[in-house]
Design a protein around this motif. Structure first.
Motif, PDB file in Angstrom:
ATOM      1  N   ALA A 151       0.601  -1.365  -0.018  1.00 31.56           N
ATOM      2  CA  ALA A 151       0.180  -0.052   0.034  1.00 31.56           C
ATOM      3  C   ALA A 151       0.792   1.370   0.085  1.00 31.56           C
ATOM      4  CB  ALA A 151      -0.995  -0.100   1.184  1.00 31.56           C
ATOM      5  N   HIS A 152       2.170   1.198  -0.219  1.00 31.96           N
ATOM      6  CA  HIS A 152       3.113   2.417  -0.142  1.00 31.96           C
ATOM      7  C   HIS A 152       2.685   3.242  -1.130  1.00 31.96           C
ATOM      8  CE1 HIS A 152       5.650   0.075  -3.051  1.00 31.96           C
ATOM      9  NE2 HIS A 152       5.932   1.310  -3.321  1.00 31.96           N
ATOM     10  N   SER A 153       2.433   2.676  -2.404  1.00 29.80           N
ATOM     11  CA  SER A 153       2.088   3.385  -3.624  1.00 29.80           C
ATOM     12  C   SER A 153       0.586   3.487  -4.104  1.00 29.80           C
ATOM     13  CB  SER A 153       2.689   2.620  -4.746  1.00 29.80           C
ATOM     14  OG  SER A 153       2.670   3.231  -6.033  1.00 29.80           O
ATOM     15  N   GLY A 154       0.250   3.465  -5.388  1.00 29.98           N
ATOM     16  CA  GLY A 154      -1.359   4.075  -5.649  1.00 29.98           C
ATOM     17  C   GLY A 154      -2.317   2.802  -5.194  1.00 29.98           C
ATOM     18  N   GLU A 155      -1.764   1.692  -5.177  1.00 35.76           N
ATOM     19  CA  GLU A 155      -2.572   0.436  -4.321  1.00 35.76           C
ATOM     20  C   GLU A 155      -3.302   0.894  -3.316  1.00 35.76           C
ATOM     21  OE1 GLU A 155       0.023   0.004  -6.122  1.00 35.76           O
ATOM     22  OE2 GLU A 155      -0.148  -1.683  -7.431  1.00 35.76           O
ATOM     23  N   GLY A 156      -2.393   1.675  -2.264  1.00 37.82           N
ATOM     24  CA  GLY A 156      -2.873   2.075  -0.902  1.00 37.82           C
ATOM     25  C   GLY A 156      -4.122   3.020  -0.994  1.00 37.82           C
ATOM     26  N   GLU A 157      -4.386   3.667  -2.320  1.00 39.21           N
ATOM     27  CA  GLU A 157      -5.498   4.502  -2.319  1.00 39.21           C
ATOM     28  C   GLU A 157      -6.916   3.720  -2.217  1.00 39.21           C
ATOM     29  OE1 GLU A 157      -5.051   7.864  -2.209  1.00 39.21           O
ATOM     30  OE2 GLU A 157      -3.077   7.251  -2.306  1.00 39.21           O
ATOM     31  N   LEU A 158      -6.903   2.443  -2.192  1.00 38.42           N
ATOM     32  CA  LEU A 158      -7.758   1.494  -2.281  1.00 38.42           C
ATOM     33  C   LEU A 158      -8.364   0.983  -0.685  1.00 38.42           C
ATOM     34  CD1 LEU A 158      -6.857  -0.597  -5.415  1.00 38.42           C
ATOM     35  CD2 LEU A 158      -8.637   1.464  -5.325  1.00 38.42           C
ATOM     36  N   LEU A 159      -7.355   1.359   0.234  1.00 38.64           N
ATOM     37  CA  LEU A 159      -7.552   0.826   1.443  1.00 38.64           C
ATOM     38  C   LEU A 159      -7.366   2.133   2.371  1.00 38.64           C
ATOM     39  CD1 LEU A 159      -4.405   0.282   2.087  1.00 38.64           C
ATOM     40  CD2 LEU A 159      -4.991  -1.947   0.987  1.00 38.64           C
ATOM     41  N   VAL A 160      -7.282   1.718   3.798  1.00 37.00           N
ATOM     42  CA  VAL A 160      -6.786   2.872   4.733  1.00 37.00           C
ATOM     43  C   VAL A 160      -5.426   2.426   5.305  1.00 37.00           C
ATOM     44  CG1 VAL A 160      -7.158   3.605   6.873  1.00 37.00           C
ATOM     45  CG2 VAL A 160      -9.146   3.151   5.357  1.00 37.00           C
ATOM     46  N   ARG A 161      -4.357   3.037   4.792  1.00 38.22           N
ATOM     47  CA  ARG A 161      -2.946   3.025   5.128  1.00 38.22           C
ATOM     48  C   ARG A 161      -2.873   2.921   6.831  1.00 38.22           C
ATOM     49  NH1 ARG A 161      -1.983   6.515   0.972  1.00 38.22           N
ATOM     50  NH2 ARG A 161      -0.860   5.446  -0.975  1.00 38.22           N
ATOM     51  N   SER A 162      -1.781   2.034   7.283  1.00 38.15           N
ATOM     52  CA  SER A 162      -1.388   2.047   8.704  1.00 38.15           C
ATOM     53  C   SER A 162      -0.528   3.340   9.056  1.00 38.15           C
ATOM     54  CB  SER A 162      -0.462   0.667   9.038  1.00 38.15           C
ATOM     55  OG  SER A 162       0.590   0.724   8.311  1.00 38.15           O
ATOM     56  N   LEU A 163      -0.348   3.554  10.089  1.00 38.28           N
ATOM     57  CA  LEU A 163       0.551   4.785  10.665  1.00 38.28           C
ATOM     58  C   LEU A 163       1.924   4.575   9.859  1.00 38.28           C
ATOM     59  CD1 LEU A 163       1.226   7.172  12.157  1.00 38.28           C
ATOM     60  CD2 LEU A 163       1.498   5.878  14.106  1.00 38.28           C
ATOM     61  N   GLU A 164       2.427   3.532  10.018  1.00 30.51           N
ATOM     62  CA  GLU A 164       3.924   3.136   9.575  1.00 30.51           C
ATOM     63  C   GLU A 164       3.765   3.402   8.030  1.00 30.51           C
ATOM     64  OE1 GLU A 164       2.723   1.665  12.039  1.00 30.51           O
ATOM     65  OE2 GLU A 164       4.103   2.147  13.843  1.00 30.51           O
ATOM     66  N   CYS A 165       2.607   2.739   7.353  1.00 33.92           N
ATOM     67  CA  CYS A 165       2.717   2.705   6.034  1.00 33.92           C
ATOM     68  C   CYS A 165       2.483   4.307   5.511  1.00 33.92           C
ATOM     69  CB  CYS A 165       1.453   1.716   5.500  1.00 33.92           C
ATOM     70  SG  CYS A 165       1.094   1.838   3.710  1.00 33.92           S
ATOM     71  N   MET A 166       1.656   5.178   6.400  1.00 31.42           N
ATOM     72  CA  MET A 166       1.662   6.402   5.661  1.00 31.42           C
ATOM     73  C   MET A 166       2.876   7.241   5.746  1.00 31.42           C
ATOM     74  SD  MET A 166      -0.233   8.839   4.619  1.00 31.42           S
ATOM     75  CE  MET A 166      -2.073   8.462   4.830  1.00 31.42           C
TER      76      MET A 166
END
Ligand SMILES: [Fe+2]
Length: 212
Positions: A160-175
């Protein structure tokens, strides 16, 4: 995975190429993080992370010099900086620094697949059958993380670090890793450090809507 895929020699090389792996305090997490890059290389036609071009996607946003280790290490150091400063300002954030370091170093582990010349040749020759690419680096990276037994929160950062992350809610560390990643590319773009022919004409000022 089979014993022939991961060798101690390749593990040692990965640690040498990404010395920040040594900053992962949890021994088990560190060992699996090393295994992830080792397996990704072993299943590719690359012999080293340094053979992977310093780009966001193949032939897109490529830095004028260096290699992919410069990106992985730069993003990791930026993410550590963001995490340290935000944690100092808001201690209740309770950011997991091991997850930041492992996530920073592994967020692009799938590039061993997406950038592989053999794969790119196959996708180009029969896009109708395979797609182009068949799987982007975030999806393949999550697959590698889970294959070596890394925890879900690290696979999530790869996914989810990239565009795929727009389809879900990122974790704090991922954000945090996501912001470090985009800061890396946008700083180099603004500083004239990306090869102009690899920057899409419509994205001359900001790469944020490019799925990198
Ligand atoms: Fe990245």
């Amino acid at each position: 995975m089979s014993a022939t895929e991961i060798t101690d020699a390749l593990r040692a090389q990965v640690l040498d190429e990404l010395p920040e792996l040594g900053q992962i305090n949890n021994e088990n997490l560190r060992a699996k993080a090393i295994d992830a890059w080792t397996l990704a290389l072993a299943r590719s036609s690359f012999g080293s992370i340094k053979e992977i071009a310093p780009a966001g996607n193949p032939d897109v946003n490529e830095v004028k010099r260096g290699d992919q280790t410069d990106h992985l290490r730069g993003v990791t150091r930026l993410a550590i900086g963001i995490a340290t400063e935000m944690q100092a300002a808001y201690p209740e954030l309770a950011i997991d620094m091991d997850t930041i370091v492992a996530g920073g170093l592994l967020h692009d582990v799938g590039k061993a697949w997406e950038f592989d010349p053999e794969n790119r040749k196959r996708w180009k020759s029969d896009q109708r059958r395979y797609g182009k690419p068949s799987i982007r680096h975030p999806g393949y990276g999550a697959h590698i993380c889970l294959t070596v037994g890394l925890p879900e929160e690290i696979a999530h950062i790869a996914m989810a670090h990239s565009g795929e992350g727009e389809l879900l809610v990122r974790s704090l560390e991922c954000m945090i890793v996501h912001q470090a990643d985009y800061t890396f590319w946008n700083t180099l773009l603004a500083g004239g450090m990306l090869k102009p022919e690899t920057v899409q004409a419509a994205k001359r000022n900001y790469v944020s809507d490019i799925p990198i």
